[in-house]
Design an enzyme around this catalytic site. Structure first.
Site, mmCIF file in Angstrom:
data_model
loop_
_atom_site.group_PDB
_atom_site.id
_atom_site.type_symbol
_atom_site.label_atom_id
_atom_site.label_comp_id
_atom_site.label_asym_id
_atom_site.label_seq_id
_atom_site.Cartn_x
_atom_site.Cartn_y
_atom_site.Cartn_z
ATOM 1 C CD GLU A 135 -2.779 1.238 2.458
ATOM 2 O OE1 GLU A 135 -3.495 2.242 2.629
ATOM 3 O OE2 GLU A 135 -2.798 0.250 3.219
ATOM 4 C CE LYS A 193 -6.318 -0.309 1.451
ATOM 5 N NZ LYS A 193 -6.787 -0.763 2.770
#
Length: 339
Positions: free
Chosen positions: A177, A219
């Protein structure tokens, strides 16, 4: 490394029209949101709230995986059933947030470096023994005057890659992420430029560190105008630039991309995801879904207010918000669903 096992888990997480539920708020973040909603900031109320989430009827129809915080992995319902067991029974794969937060980066003013690598191999062994199958690590990138620098981007990319490699060694699928924050007055074009640079560097380093791309999930942020920008991009422009950026940067070997909401209003996040599928569904080499936290939880938390008598309706609100995002993943979202 069990490549086939990692690949299978990643594909299960990205299957159908489901998304991932981020319920991994740290204790300070959870307490802050509870305070805003008028809920007591105690461990018991955090447990009650997470019980509300994991026992929501038909939750497994909406999400394939749930990202937990370390505290949550040890918690159980009032009758003593572990949350992990409830999730597994619903067909939901349990995961864990592993990073310990973004801290000020020395010698790089206004930039952050995420910590938590110390002892990570041992923690991963413990979480694997609990039955957790995937993990998440967040890096924070700020757009500002002179930021981000390549120094901070590379530092965060190497931390992400080291975390990802350790996860795969332990048999857990890493969610990578790198979040370019919405905060600021930058244009959507500037967000595109920075997000593209960040993703190029992240995948450069992941490949150098021999991370198995077929056994990971990305992500990222959507490409958006800054929160304080005088001109806010419309839904189609967000969809166009986000997909263009991903196509330029994300290898086709990656099974899926699960967007964070990043502070967007719930309706905006759903509309943006929907537009990407309506316009580009047949052009995407990877699955494209959601991994939202506040953008799906907030209506339920606001209604619950820590009161047992409000649980049932709060669960209905959570299910509704998740099912709306399932529709967005299918390209079937409309404003009427919000009614």
């Amino acid at each position: 490394m069990d490549k086939q096992g990692l690949r299978t888990i990643a594909q299960r997480l990205m299957a159908g029209d489901k998304g991932l539920l981020a319920m991994d708020e740290s204790i300070p973040t959870a307490n802050k949101r509870f305070e805003e909603a008028g809920i007591p900031q105690t461990e018991e109320y955090r447990r009650k709230y997470r019980e509300l989430i994991v026992t929501t009827p038909k939750l497994g129809e909406c999400i394939s995986g749930a990202i937990l915080f370390s505290e949550t992995t040890k918690q159980a319902t009032a009758d003593g059933t572990p949350f992990i067991e409830i999730l597994e029974h619903a067909g939901i794969i349990p995961g864990i947030k592993l990073d310990e937060g973004a801290k000020d980066m020395p010698a790089f003013p206004n930039e952050k470096l995420t910590e938590g690598l110390d002892g990570l191999r041992e923690r991963l062994m413990d979480y694997a023994a609990l039955g957790l199958k995937f993990a998440k690590w967040r890096a924070v990138i700020t757009i500002g005057d002179g930021t981000p620098t390549d120094g901070s981007i590379y530092a965060n990319a190497y931390a992400l890659a080291h975390y990802a490699a350790l996860c795969q060694e332990a048999g857990l699928v890493p969610i990578v992420e790198p979040e370019v924050l919405m905060d600021g007055n930058h244009t959507i074009e500037r967000c595109f430029e920075v997000t593209q640079r960040v993703l190029h560097i992240v995948f450069e380093v992941l490949i150098k560190q021999r991370v198995y791309l077929e056994g990971m999930i990305l992500k990222p942020n959507m490409v958006l105008s800054g929160t304080d920008a005088s001109v806010q991009a419309d839904i189609d422009q967000v969809a166009d630039l986000t997909v263009q950026c991903l196509l330029r940067c994300v290898p086709a070997a990656v099974p899926g991309v699960a967007f964070l909401s990043g502070g967007q209003a719930a309706q905006d996040a759903s509309a943006h995801l929907n537009a990407m599928h309506v316009k580009y569904k047949n052009e995407l080499p990877w699955a494209l879904t959601f991994s939202f936290a506040r953008a799906v939880q907030q209506p339920a938390m606001d209604h619950w207010k820590g009161k047992d008598e409000n649980v049932a309706v709060a669960q209905q609100l959570l299910y509704k918000r998740l099912s709306i995002n399932n529709a967005a993943r299918r390209g079937e979202y409309s404003a009427e669903l919000e009614g």
